[in-house]
Design an enzyme around this catalytic site. Structure first.
Site, mmCIF file in Angstrom:
data_model
loop_
_atom_site.group_PDB
_atom_site.id
_atom_site.type_symbol
_atom_site.label_atom_id
_atom_site.label_comp_id
_atom_site.label_asym_id
_atom_site.label_seq_id
_atom_site.Cartn_x
_atom_site.Cartn_y
_atom_site.Cartn_z
ATOM 1 N N LYS A 78 1.086 -1.256 -0.028
ATOM 2 C CA LYS A 78 -0.269 -0.235 0.382
ATOM 3 C C LYS A 78 0.752 1.324 -0.539
ATOM 4 O O LYS A 78 0.320 1.889 -0.478
ATOM 5 C CB LYS A 78 -1.097 -0.337 1.303
ATOM 6 C CG LYS A 78 -1.761 1.520 1.488
ATOM 7 C CD LYS A 78 -2.962 1.772 0.153
ATOM 8 C CE LYS A 78 -3.298 2.452 0.297
ATOM 9 N NZ LYS A 78 -3.999 2.993 -0.661
ATOM 10 N N CYS A 128 -3.471 9.995 1.672
ATOM 11 C CA CYS A 128 -1.902 9.114 0.522
ATOM 12 C C CYS A 128 -0.971 9.122 -0.108
ATOM 13 O O CYS A 128 0.486 9.620 0.461
ATOM 14 C CB CYS A 128 -3.249 7.818 -0.604
ATOM 15 S SG CYS A 128 -4.679 7.487 -0.140
#
Length: 428
Positions: A213, A267
């Protein structure tokens, strides 16, 4: 393997709420948990507190049919999904406070056979550490960190990889990595997500899934940094960066991304720091990319300064505050930072900000001498117009209406995309 019928999702933000909706739409009974009472009340009325295409209708449907309800505290369920924020501190260190708070909130209601899945973007090792915390809180149950495959409670990590504005589609269609603290944990998590997933499931370790991720977003950050650095080169050489990128991308193995005023969102602007913090000597390229992208808002302010007439009282209109087009998410938004730095610099007589997806200035700008107006009003009053986000709303503005304004187009919407009438090609 257990047949999951009830799911408790802790955190009903930009990922948690759509996740609640998707599970509920597949017939599972879902409890959404949030510490914000206003969010809980809205969801229970079938309303949403975020902007995401088609989410409002789906939430209304699953609340109406009884598959989704919201509460302030977790209740006994077959599976628990933790989807809470993982921000960074002022010195760019990961802050996992919310993850452990969520773990503590579900600990009292855990029972043998349950599954706990962490979805929050997290530093490597967070899932294992969270599992140990649960084991300490519930010594009457066994967990994979000590009991392995024989654990009473299964624990895994499975991050989302969705694009804001397309979350409902990508939650279903995109492939998913599942990192278990045991093989049974990974398999159970795969079974849970297969209730709605059309993409492929890939089972791995929790630590590998955590790094996957982080790597995805660090990769994007590095590539955006190249585009932003190229934009700086083009500004220096007085060459149109949008044309350079478009022509370079005609090479079959080149795909340069689009430059802009920086990188935002929870993110890409945050996750690389989680890797840099864990391995600073081994992540120098990522660290450099972060510096390049973080410096972009100031570069935009410098460009604004270069077109302002210091002898006149001039107004600057800043269009767009979200971190990307067509959403209301202002987290880590470089556009907000540009406006803040512009105010701090004191080079404009007046600053007007416009964001079609919100009805007020964000907290970072409130209390400052900044007006909040619709785009057309802002443009009408401005001497300098700065496009910070290429929302589709701004696409309807005729560039001719800006002909008497000084224009800084950080997204190339008016200076390249809309002004280009046809391909400059030699047809043989």
């Amino acid at each position: 393997m257990r047949d999951f019928k009830t799911v408790c999702v802790v955190g009903m933000g930009y990922i948690g709420l759509p996740t609640c909706a998707i599970f509920a739409s597949r017939g599972l009974k879902v409890l959404g948990v949030d510490v914000n009472q206003s969010v809980v009340e809205k969801v229970n009325r079938g309303e949403v507190h975020i902007v995401e295409p088609d989410l409002d209708g789906l939430i209304q449907k699953v609340v109406s049919n009884g598959n989704l309800r919201a509460a302030l505290k977790p209740e006994s369920s077959d599976a628990y999904i933790i989807a809470v924020p993982t921000p960074m501190t002022e010195d760019h260190r990961p802050d996992t406070t919310y993850v452990y708070a969520a773990a503590r909130s579900i600990a009292p209601v855990l029972k043998k056979g349950d599954l706990v899945v962490l979805e929050s973007t997290s530093p490597v090792g967070t899932t294992r550490s969270m599992c140990k915390e649960l084991a300490t809180l519930r010594p009457d149950l066994s967990f994979p960190t000590s009991a392995g495959e024989d654990a009473d409670v299964l624990v895994a990590y499975s991050p989302e990889r969705v694009l804001p504005g397309k979350v409902l589609t990508e939650l279903v269609q995109n492939d998913r990595s599942v990192g278990g603290l045991s093989k049974r944990s990974a398999e159970a998590t795969g079974l849970l997500y297969s209730s709605f997933l059309a993409g492929e499931l890939f089972l791995t370790s929790a630590e590998a899934a955590e790094l996957v991720k982080l790597s995805e977003n660090a990769f994007r950050d590095v590539n955006i940094a190249f585009a932003n650095e190229l934009a700086s080169v083009c500004t220096h050489l007085k060459i149109n960066v949008w044309e350079v990128i478009e022509l370079a991308n005609r090479h079959p193995r080149v795909n340069i991304l689009q430059p802009g005023p920086g990188v935002g969102g929870h993110c890409i602007a945050v996750d690389p720091y989680f890797i840099i913090d864990a391995a600073p000597k081994q992540s120098q390229l990522m660290a450099r990319a972060r510096k390049i992208n973080s410096a972009r808002p100031q570069a935009v302010v410098d460009e604004i300064k270069s077109v302002l007439d210091p002898k006149k009282k001039q107004t600057v209109a800043c269009l767009g505050l979200a971190f990307k087009p067509n959403i209301d998410d202002l987290r880590e938004s470089p556009a907000v930072e540009v406006v803040r730095l512009l105010h701090e610099a004191g080079i404009a007589h007046k600053i007007i900000a416009s964001e079609p997806h919100t009805d007020a200035l964000p907290p970072q700008l409130q209390g400052l001498d900044i007006e909040f107006r619709d785009a057309l009003t802002a443009i009408d009053r401005a001497d300098v117009v700065v496009l910070l986000v290429d929302h589709r709303h701004f696409n309807f503005i005729d560039p001719e209406a800006l002909s008497n304004k000084k224009l800084i187009d950080t997204r190339g919407l008016w200076t390249w995309k809309k002004s280009r009438k046809s391909d400059a090609r030699l047809v043989v």
